[in-house]
Design a protein around this motif. Structure first.
Motif, PDB file in Angstrom:
ATOM      1  N   GLN A 139       0.802  -1.213   0.000  1.00 50.50           N
ATOM      2  CA  GLN A 139       0.000   0.000   0.000  1.00 50.50           C
ATOM      3  C   GLN A 139       0.841   1.272   0.000  1.00 50.50           C
ATOM      4  O   GLN A 139       0.329   2.350  -0.282  1.00 50.50           O
ATOM      5  CB  GLN A 139      -0.927   0.021   1.227  1.00 50.50           C
ATOM      6  N   THR A 140       2.132   1.162   0.347  1.00 49.59           N
ATOM      7  CA  THR A 140       3.001   2.336   0.425  1.00 49.59           C
ATOM      8  C   THR A 140       4.352   2.003  -0.217  1.00 49.59           C
ATOM      9  O   THR A 140       4.670   0.843  -0.477  1.00 49.59           O
ATOM     10  CB  THR A 140       3.245   2.755   1.886  1.00 49.59           C
ATOM     11  N   TYR A 141       5.163   3.054  -0.429  1.00 48.66           N
ATOM     12  CA  TYR A 141       6.509   2.835  -0.959  1.00 48.66           C
ATOM     13  C   TYR A 141       7.360   2.047   0.030  1.00 48.66           C
ATOM     14  O   TYR A 141       8.229   1.267  -0.368  1.00 48.66           O
ATOM     15  CB  TYR A 141       7.162   4.176  -1.298  1.00 48.66           C
ATOM     16  N   HIS A 142       7.122   2.247   1.317  1.00 50.95           N
ATOM     17  CA  HIS A 142       7.838   1.471   2.325  1.00 50.95           C
ATOM     18  C   HIS A 142       7.496  -0.012   2.189  1.00 50.95           C
ATOM     19  O   HIS A 142       8.376  -0.881   2.288  1.00 50.95           O
ATOM     20  CB  HIS A 142       7.474   1.983   3.725  1.00 50.95           C
ATOM     21  N   ASP A 143       6.223  -0.326   1.964  1.00 49.74           N
ATOM     22  CA  ASP A 143       5.819  -1.715   1.739  1.00 49.74           C
ATOM     23  C   ASP A 143       6.546  -2.309   0.540  1.00 49.74           C
ATOM     24  O   ASP A 143       7.026  -3.445   0.581  1.00 49.74           O
ATOM     25  CB  ASP A 143       4.313  -1.786   1.482  1.00 49.74           C
ATOM     26  N   ILE A 144       6.625  -1.540  -0.545  1.00 54.07           N
ATOM     27  CA  ILE A 144       7.269  -2.025  -1.767  1.00 54.07           C
ATOM     28  C   ILE A 144       8.745  -2.314  -1.515  1.00 54.07           C
ATOM     29  O   ILE A 144       9.283  -3.353  -1.911  1.00 54.07           O
ATOM     30  CB  ILE A 144       7.107  -1.003  -2.907  1.00 54.07           C
ATOM     31  N   ALA A 145       9.421  -1.376  -0.824  1.00 50.08           N
ATOM     32  CA  ALA A 145      10.849  -1.562  -0.524  1.00 50.08           C
ATOM     33  C   ALA A 145      11.063  -2.797   0.350  1.00 50.08           C
ATOM     34  O   ALA A 145      11.989  -3.582   0.129  1.00 50.08           O
ATOM     35  CB  ALA A 145      11.412  -0.318   0.160  1.00 50.08           C
ATOM     36  N   ARG A 146      10.195  -2.975   1.357  1.00 51.89           N
ATOM     37  CA  ARG A 146      10.321  -4.122   2.262  1.00 51.89           C
ATOM     38  C   ARG A 146      10.071  -5.436   1.500  1.00 51.89           C
ATOM     39  O   ARG A 146      10.794  -6.429   1.683  1.00 51.89           O
ATOM     40  CB  ARG A 146       9.320  -3.982   3.403  1.00 51.89           C
ATOM     41  N   TYR A 147       9.041  -5.438   0.663  1.00 53.05           N
ATOM     42  CA  TYR A 147       8.720  -6.636  -0.103  1.00 53.05           C
ATOM     43  C   TYR A 147       9.884  -7.018  -1.026  1.00 53.05           C
ATOM     44  O   TYR A 147      10.291  -8.184  -1.091  1.00 53.05           O
ATOM     45  CB  TYR A 147       7.445  -6.408  -0.913  1.00 53.05           C
ATOM     46  N   CYS A 148      10.413  -6.030  -1.748  1.00 52.24           N
ATOM     47  CA  CYS A 148      11.517  -6.301  -2.675  1.00 52.24           C
ATOM     48  C   CYS A 148      12.739  -6.824  -1.936  1.00 52.24           C
ATOM     49  O   CYS A 148      13.427  -7.739  -2.402  1.00 52.24           O
ATOM     50  CB  CYS A 148      11.874  -5.035  -3.459  1.00 52.24           C
ATOM     51  N   HIS A 149      13.035  -6.228  -0.767  1.00 51.31           N
ATOM     52  CA  HIS A 149      14.198  -6.662   0.012  1.00 51.31           C
ATOM     53  C   HIS A 149      14.045  -8.110   0.460  1.00 51.31           C
ATOM     54  O   HIS A 149      14.963  -8.933   0.303  1.00 51.31           O
ATOM     55  CB  HIS A 149      14.376  -5.753   1.234  1.00 51.31           C
TER      56      HIS A 149
END
Length: 395
Positions: free
Chosen positions: A133-143
């Motif tokens: 839902q957020t850019y932080h979520d995207i970064a965490r998911y990718c990591h």
């Protein structure tokens, strides 16, 4: 660290350097005085943007100026006057409004709602790309997916066993070492590698700190601390010891080369990662330490990361605390100093385990702080320490 959190609105901020981290207090400070620093630094730029008077390079400022002392700061002529000089104050320009209610603040507030929050739990079955839902979520998911892919990549290839070995330091440890390039001095034929066969400078320094003093085991828990853990277990199914979750199945990994080390470890519900580069090029060297999690309630976990941050601050780290997580960074140290700091980070990796359970017991906290500071100071001095073969056997 404690003083920074208690800094009052309208005070003059007197600091030893021009590190940009002091900018977090810019909205409360009426002015800034730094013992070391330059007018072209990031902190100086922030002061100009906020319209705050600042002097950089004022020798012995932190020794001469005392907390609570009344002074008048005149940055135009780089002078600090004792007491309040009314004749200078009418010339003070009004500060700029970057605070709540301003257009800039409203824009940032709207944007941050889509950038900063972390809404997904990595251990949840709902941890999917479609739920970001957020850019932080995207970064965490990718990591998380990248790390998972890294460990599974080439698992069926013939060369994989030569790059991934279980660590042995007199006895087998629950740590696996991934050789990224030249991290092994010798590559043994079997699935195990001895610590003496590791060529990675930062890993050996980190491992030394992890084993310098044996972990004493869980601290004596008071009744409230025990009830806190029980309550968390009823609210979080991952804390059920009968459940076969990732909390109890994940391994601890070192990813290494000769000058690089990245440690990802999970001791129960205590998560630590340490990353460092130590080479001959001092400007490229760095060290980061991250700690989060715990089995007690959120209040005790927050107190624990603040406890860890205060100790790290003593050794020059720049810790940042957010909820029950702390991140601390150091850059530009030479190789010798970096090895000593990595020993401190290794010690903190092991000895902060389960401290969240006692964080509301003032006597235990004070005793642990004194003991841990003494141990870390000895490590930082490079003094010979008692050796143990059982310091980190248990994962």
């Amino acid at each position: 660290w404690e003083e920074a959190r208690r800094f009052p609105a309208g005070g003059i901020l007197v600091v030893p350097d021009d590190n940009y981290r002091w900018g977090a207090l810019m909205d409360r400070a009426a002015g800034i005085i730094a013992e070391e620093g330059l007018p072209g630094s990031r902190l100086a730029s922030l002061a100009r943007e906020f319209g705050k008077p600042a002097i950089f390079g004022l020798d012995n400022a932190t020794e001469i100026l005392k907390s609570g002392q009344r002074i008048t700061l005149c940055s135009d002529v780089c002078q600090v006057y004792v007491d309040r000089l009314e004749s200078l104050l009418p010339n003070v320009p009004p500060g700029r409004d970057y605070m709540p209610g301003s257009p800039v603040y409203r824009i940032l507030q709207k944007a941050s709602a889509r950038i900063l929050p972390l809404t997904m739990d990595v251990d949840s079955p709902e941890f999917r790309a479609s739920n970001c839902q957020t850019y932080h979520d995207i970064a965490r998911y990718c990591h998380e997916r990248a790390v998972s892919a890294m460990f599974s990549l080439g698992a069926e290839k013939k060369y994989a066993p030569q790059r991934v070995k279980q660590l042995r330091d007199k006895v087998l440890k629950q740590f696996w070492v991934v050789n990224l390039s030249d991290g092994f001095a010798v590559t043994p034929p079997g699935p195990v590698i001895d610590i003496e066969q590791i060529a990675s400078v930062p890993m050996r320094a980190l491992w030394h700190g992890m084993n310098a003093y044996p972990w004493q085991g869980p601290p004596p828990v008071d009744g409230k601390g025990f009830l806190s853990v029980l309550f968390e277990a009823t609210a979080n199914p991952n804390l059920d010891p009968a459940a076969q979750t990732a909390y109890f199945s994940e391994k601890n990994y070192f990813m290494i080369s000769r000058d690089y080390c990245s440690l990802h470890s999970r001791f129960g519900f205590h998560f630590v990662s340490v990353e460092a580069r130590l080479g001959e090029r001092t400007p490229e060297n760095y060290l980061t330490f991250h700690l989060r999690g715990g089995a007690a309630n959120i209040e005790r976990r927050i107190l624990r990361v603040r406890f860890a941050a205060e100790i790290l601050w003593e050794f020059g780290f720049a810790p940042m605390v957010r909820n029950d997580a702390v991140s601390a960074t150091l850059k530009g140290m030479d190789r010798e100093e970096g090895e000593l700091l990595l020993a401190v980070a290794g010690y903190m990796t092991i000895h902060t385990r389960q401290l969240d359970m006692i964080m509301q017991d003032a006597a235990q906290v004070a005793a642990r702080r004194e003991e841990m500071l003494e141990h870390c100071r000895l490590l930082f001095k490079g003094e010979k320490l008692p050796q143990t073969a059982t310091g980190v056997e248990e994962a």
